[in-house]
Design an enzyme around this catalytic site. Structure first.
Site, PDB file in Angstrom:
ATOM      1  N   LYS A 182       0.846  -1.203   0.000  1.00  0.00           N
ATOM      2  CA  LYS A 182       0.000   0.000   0.000  1.00  0.00           C
ATOM      3  C   LYS A 182       0.878   1.249   0.000  1.00  0.00           C
ATOM      4  CE  LYS A 182      -3.777  -2.398   2.276  1.00  0.00           C
ATOM      5  NZ  LYS A 182      -4.484  -2.724   3.523  1.00  0.00           N
ATOM      6  N   GLN A 202      -4.444  -1.659   9.864  1.00  0.00           N
ATOM      7  CA  GLN A 202      -4.371  -2.955   9.183  1.00  0.00           C
ATOM      8  C   GLN A 202      -4.929  -4.062  10.072  1.00  0.00           C
ATOM      9  OE1 GLN A 202      -3.222  -3.426   5.946  1.00  0.00           O
ATOM     10  NE2 GLN A 202      -3.884  -5.535   6.181  1.00  0.00           N
ATOM     11  N   ASP A 248     -10.594   3.082   4.417  1.00  0.00           N
ATOM     12  CA  ASP A 248     -10.864   1.660   4.217  1.00  0.00           C
ATOM     13  C   ASP A 248     -12.376   1.383   4.193  1.00  0.00           C
ATOM     14  OD1 ASP A 248      -8.826  -0.047   3.682  1.00  0.00           O
ATOM     15  OD2 ASP A 248      -8.349  -0.547   5.769  1.00  0.00           O
TER      16      ASP A 248
END
Ligand code: NAD
Length: 301
Positions: free
Chosen positions: A51, A95, A118
């Site tokens: 990412k 994450q 996200d």
């Protein structure tokens, strides 16, 4: 026809790079993403590094914030709140998975939905359901974009989604059943919707006969070769979300990645199909970049 996610993702990265360069040329700062990672899960470390690399490629600044496994939930929540109010950060992600002693839902719930690139907070998901501006989680967003770029219409189509997870199945179903009047981010794809959606899962009875009625199949179960050719209508569109490791002693790593679809036998029947790798995966990362730029635009407006 193969839906080439790798190529479309490269095209979108090019577009994003140009948009970021235009910002810099006009004297504005670069968009900035923060990525919080806890512990040393090798898969998570790979995802996070990918990412960050993808951000660098398009000129988005990315900061990795790493904590050791033993960080307390309270300390992580304090960090989330700090990031919520850090004016230099446009969006951030935590994450997953988190260590067992930390409640993922408490941490996700603490993220300000305006920075939730996200799209995983309850608020973001609720807003998507209600058709309000919100970040859409990366994989469904990427699939929608892929369909849009190949001009695959969804209006009136029967879409069968296999899988009901919060990160793929549920938001995917929601996006495709919606009326496309919404002012959701990413306008090129937001004209998609108006489909009749059936969501299948591990307790669904007679999956095959449901799949046979699908114009578009989206398979996100995490089970190799779950979708076989006898389950697919001639001319259907097949989107394979699965990423599964299968042993393969002929490869240097001893394994290879396969999806949830028996590609070899399904592809000849499908009008469109995504490969694994090179289909949905690259679209997922690029969606995070799009969300970050969107967060920047809203934050600096
Ligand atoms: P998950 O394990 O949270 O959910 C899987 C879902 O599939 C469940 O809802 C379950 O009910 C359903 N399911 C499992 N076996 C089934 C069966 N035999 N028949 C019908 N339904 C069944 O998984 P997830 O996080 O949604 O991910 C699904 C897959 O997609 C995994 O392989 C994951 O690695 C992959 N994935 C890929 C990307 C990408 O970028 N390509 C992103 C996220 C997830």
């Amino acid at each position: 026809m193969i839906l080439d996610g790798k190529q479309i993702a490269a095209q979108i990265r090019g577009e994003l790079r140009e948009q970021v360069q235009a910002l810099l040329a006009s004297g504005q700062r670069a968009p900035k993403l923060a990525v919080v990672i806890v512990g040393h899960n090798p898969a998570s470390e790979t995802y996070v590094n990918n990412k960050i690399k993808a951000c660098a490629e398009v000129g988005i600044e990315a900061e990795k914030i790493a904590y050791e496994e033993y960080i307390t939930e309270q300390a992580l929540l304090t960090e989330v709140r700090r990031l919520n109010s850090d004016e230099t950060i446009d969006g951030f992600i935590v994450q997953l998975p988190l260590p067992a002693h930390i409640s993922e839902s408490s941490v996700l719930s603490a993220i300000d939905y305006r920075k939730d690139v996200d799209g995983l907070t309850p608020q973001s998901m609720g807003r998507v359901i209600q058709g309000l501006d919100a970040f859409i989680s990366a994989t469904p967003k990427g699939i929608r974009e892929l369909l849009a770029r190949y001009k695959i219409q969804t209006e009136g189509k029967h879409v069968v989604v296999i899988g009901r997870s919060n990160i793929v199945g549920k938001p995917m179903a929601m996006l495709l059943m919606q009326r496309p009047y919404l002012s959701l981010p990413n306008m090129s794809a937001s004209s998609l919707g108006d489909a009749t959606v059936t969501v299948c899962h591990s307790k669904t009875r007679d999956l095959k006969s449901i799949c046979l009625t699908a114009d578009i199949l989206i398979v996100a179960a995490g089970s190799p070769k779950l979708l076989t050719a006898d389950m697919v209508k001639e001319g259907a569109t097949v989107i394979d979300v699965g990423i599964n490791r299968v042993d393969d002693p002929t490869t240097p790593k001893g394994y290879r990645l396969v999806g949830d679809v028996d590609f070899e036998h399904v592809a000849p029947k499908a009008a469109y199909i995504t490969p694994v790798p090179g289909g949905v995966g690259p679209m997922t990362i690029v969606s995070l970049l799009q969300n970050t730029l969107q967060a920047y635009n809203e934050h600096t407006r």
